[in-house]
Scaffold this motif. Sequence first.
Motif, PDB file in Angstrom:
ATOM      1  N   LYS A 180      28.426  49.592  33.493  1.00  0.00           N
ATOM      2  CA  LYS A 180      28.098  48.155  33.367  1.00  0.00           C
ATOM      3  C   LYS A 180      27.689  47.629  34.735  1.00  0.00           C
ATOM      4  O   LYS A 180      27.819  48.327  35.746  1.00  0.00           O
ATOM      5  CB  LYS A 180      29.331  47.362  32.901  1.00  0.00           C
ATOM      6  N   SER A 181      27.286  46.356  34.772  1.00  0.00           N
ATOM      7  CA  SER A 181      27.051  45.719  36.061  1.00  0.00           C
ATOM      8  C   SER A 181      28.410  45.208  36.561  1.00  0.00           C
ATOM      9  O   SER A 181      29.073  44.430  35.882  1.00  0.00           O
ATOM     10  CB  SER A 181      26.061  44.580  35.855  1.00  0.00           C
ATOM     11  N   LEU A 182      28.823  45.673  37.747  1.00  0.00           N
ATOM     12  CA  LEU A 182      30.152  45.333  38.290  1.00  0.00           C
ATOM     13  C   LEU A 182      29.992  44.642  39.634  1.00  0.00           C
ATOM     14  O   LEU A 182      29.220  45.097  40.470  1.00  0.00           O
ATOM     15  CB  LEU A 182      30.953  46.616  38.550  1.00  0.00           C
ATOM     16  N   GLU A 183      30.752  43.571  39.832  1.00  0.00           N
ATOM     17  CA  GLU A 183      30.722  42.909  41.146  1.00  0.00           C
ATOM     18  C   GLU A 183      32.116  42.380  41.471  1.00  0.00           C
ATOM     19  O   GLU A 183      32.773  41.804  40.598  1.00  0.00           O
ATOM     20  CB  GLU A 183      29.723  41.730  41.091  1.00  0.00           C
ATOM     21  N   ILE A 184      32.554  42.610  42.698  1.00  0.00           N
ATOM     22  CA  ILE A 184      33.759  41.928  43.186  1.00  0.00           C
ATOM     23  C   ILE A 184      33.263  40.876  44.163  1.00  0.00           C
ATOM     24  O   ILE A 184      32.665  41.202  45.190  1.00  0.00           O
ATOM     25  CB  ILE A 184      34.739  42.918  43.851  1.00  0.00           C
ATOM     26  N   ARG A 185      33.447  39.595  43.795  1.00  0.00           N
ATOM     27  CA  ARG A 185      32.853  38.494  44.578  1.00  0.00           C
ATOM     28  C   ARG A 185      33.962  37.688  45.273  1.00  0.00           C
ATOM     29  O   ARG A 185      34.968  37.355  44.640  1.00  0.00           O
ATOM     30  CB  ARG A 185      32.081  37.578  43.627  1.00  0.00           C
ATOM     31  N   LYS A 186      33.757  37.395  46.546  1.00  0.00           N
ATOM     32  CA  LYS A 186      34.688  36.518  47.280  1.00  0.00           C
ATOM     33  C   LYS A 186      34.515  35.090  46.767  1.00  0.00           C
ATOM     34  O   LYS A 186      33.387  34.650  46.523  1.00  0.00           O
ATOM     35  CB  LYS A 186      34.375  36.536  48.778  1.00  0.00           C
ATOM     36  N   VAL A 187      35.627  34.376  46.587  1.00  0.00           N
ATOM     37  CA  VAL A 187      35.533  33.014  46.072  1.00  0.00           C
ATOM     38  C   VAL A 187      36.257  32.049  47.007  1.00  0.00           C
ATOM     39  O   VAL A 187      37.064  32.472  47.844  1.00  0.00           O
ATOM     40  CB  VAL A 187      36.131  32.913  44.641  1.00  0.00           C
ATOM     41  N   ASP A 188      35.971  30.766  46.806  1.00  0.00           N
ATOM     42  CA  ASP A 188      36.538  29.725  47.656  1.00  0.00           C
ATOM     43  C   ASP A 188      37.888  29.273  47.085  1.00  0.00           C
ATOM     44  O   ASP A 188      38.087  28.098  46.774  1.00  0.00           O
ATOM     45  CB  ASP A 188      35.530  28.552  47.697  1.00  0.00           C
ATOM     46  N   TYR A 189      38.771  30.227  46.850  1.00  0.00           N
ATOM     47  CA  TYR A 189      40.112  29.916  46.331  1.00  0.00           C
ATOM     48  C   TYR A 189      41.039  31.023  46.789  1.00  0.00           C
ATOM     49  O   TYR A 189      40.727  32.206  46.598  1.00  0.00           O
ATOM     50  CB  TYR A 189      40.091  29.872  44.794  1.00  0.00           C
ATOM     51  N   GLU A 190      42.127  30.653  47.425  1.00  0.00           N
ATOM     52  CA  GLU A 190      43.109  31.667  47.811  1.00  0.00           C
ATOM     53  C   GLU A 190      44.471  31.002  47.874  1.00  0.00           C
ATOM     54  O   GLU A 190      44.753  30.224  48.783  1.00  0.00           O
ATOM     55  CB  GLU A 190      42.752  32.288  49.182  1.00  0.00           C
ATOM     56  N   PHE A 191      45.308  31.293  46.895  1.00  0.00           N
ATOM     57  CA  PHE A 191      46.689  30.800  46.951  1.00  0.00           C
ATOM     58  C   PHE A 191      47.614  31.988  47.233  1.00  0.00           C
ATOM     59  O   PHE A 191      48.318  32.008  48.242  1.00  0.00           O
ATOM     60  CB  PHE A 191      47.035  30.054  45.655  1.00  0.00           C
ATOM     61  N   GLN A 192      47.566  33.034  46.379  1.00  0.00           N
ATOM     62  CA  GLN A 192      48.237  34.278  46.772  1.00  0.00           C
ATOM     63  C   GLN A 192      47.471  34.806  47.987  1.00  0.00           C
ATOM     64  O   GLN A 192      46.232  34.839  47.959  1.00  0.00           O
ATOM     65  CB  GLN A 192      48.097  35.335  45.673  1.00  0.00           C
ATOM     66  N   ILE A 193      48.166  35.249  49.007  1.00  0.00           N
ATOM     67  CA  ILE A 193      47.468  35.757  50.193  1.00  0.00           C
ATOM     68  C   ILE A 193      46.648  36.991  49.799  1.00  0.00           C
ATOM     69  O   ILE A 193      47.169  37.921  49.179  1.00  0.00           O
ATOM     70  CB  ILE A 193      48.468  36.074  51.325  1.00  0.00           C
ATOM     71  N   GLY A 194      45.356  36.951  50.108  1.00  0.00           N
ATOM     72  CA  GLY A 194      44.451  38.045  49.746  1.00  0.00           C
ATOM     73  C   GLY A 194      43.870  37.888  48.349  1.00  0.00           C
ATOM     74  O   GLY A 194      43.022  38.686  47.940  1.00  0.00           O
ATOM     75  N   GLY A 195      44.287  36.872  47.624  1.00  0.00           N
ATOM     76  CA  GLY A 195      43.804  36.667  46.248  1.00  0.00           C
ATOM     77  C   GLY A 195      42.593  35.755  46.241  1.00  0.00           C
ATOM     78  O   GLY A 195      42.668  34.615  45.750  1.00  0.00           O
ATOM     79  N   ASN A 196      41.487  36.241  46.813  1.00  0.00           N
ATOM     80  CA  ASN A 196      40.273  35.410  46.880  1.00  0.00           C
ATOM     81  C   ASN A 196      39.051  36.176  46.374  1.00  0.00           C
ATOM     82  O   ASN A 196      37.943  36.000  46.865  1.00  0.00           O
ATOM     83  CB  ASN A 196      40.029  34.902  48.305  1.00  0.00           C
TER      84      ASN A 196
END
Length: 225
Positions: free
Chosen positions: A201-217
Motif C-alpha cells: 500500500k502507500s505508507l507514510e509516517i508524517r510528523k504532526v503539530d501535536y505532541e502530548f506523550q513525549i515522542g508522540g508526534n
Amino acid sequence: MAFKYENVVPWGRNFDEYRRMFDLQPADLSKRIIGCGDGPASFNTIANQRGGHVTSVDPIYVLTKAEIEKRIEETYQTVISQTEQNQEKFRWDQIRSVAELGQIRMEAMRVFLASYDAGKANNVYIPGTLPVLPFQDDTFELALCSHFLFLYSDHLSSIFHVEAIQEMLRIAQEVRIFPLLDVNAQRSIHLDSVLTAFQDKSLEIRKVDYEFQIGGNEVLIVKNR
Ligand SMILES: C[S@@+](CC[C@H](N)C(=O)[O-])C[C@H]1O[C@@H](n2cnc3c(N)ncnc32)[C@H](O)[C@@H]1O
C-alpha cells in the motif's frame, strides 16, 4: 512506575486535538470520515456542527448515555492517578497540569454526551467493534483511529492490528492512526509488523503539530493504491 490498564478506557479528546493529531486540512474535514474507536471524543459533534460528514463507530455505543456517563466517572480517577504517577512521559507545555488535563478531557466528553442521543438517532454514532465493522466497502473517504491501535499494544496482538487496518481500508480509501506509541510512550511493538503487512500500500509516517506523550508526534497514513 508504568501505566497499566485492565481494559481499553473510554476517554475523549476534542476536535482541535483530532485536527492536529491527524493533520486534518480543510479539504480533509469535508470528506466522508469514519472515526474508529471514537468513544466519548467530541470530534464527531464539533465536525458535524461545522458542516462535516463524520460517523463514529465504537463498541460503547451499544450503551445508553447514562451508562457511558457512569463508565467515564468510573474511569476518570484511574486515568488521572496513573497520569499523575507517569508525568515524565508527557509534555506539559500546552496542557500545563494533570488537573487541566482532567478539565479538558471532561469538557470534550461533556460535549460528546450532550450530542449522543441525537447523534444516535441520526446514525452518526454506530455500535461496532474492530476488526469487523458494519459498513459496506468504500463507504468513507477517510478512516481515523485515535488512541486505540498501537496505544493498547499490550492488549491487542499484531494480527489484530493488521486485521483492523485491513478492515478500515475496506471501508475507506485512506486510514490515519495516531499515536504510534503505547501507553508508556514507547514505539509500539506492533508497528514493524504493520509496516511489513501493508508494504504493497502507500505508507507514510508524517510528523504532526501535536505532541502530548513525549515522542508522540507522528501519524501513520495508509492508502489503498
Ligand atoms: C482511549 S479511548 C479513545 C477515544 C477517542 N478515539 C479519543 O482519542 O479521544 C479508546 C476507545 O477504543 C474503543 N474500543 C475498544 N475496543 C474497540 C474495538 N475492538 N474496536 C473499536 N473501538 C474499540 C473504546 O470503547 C474507547 O472508546
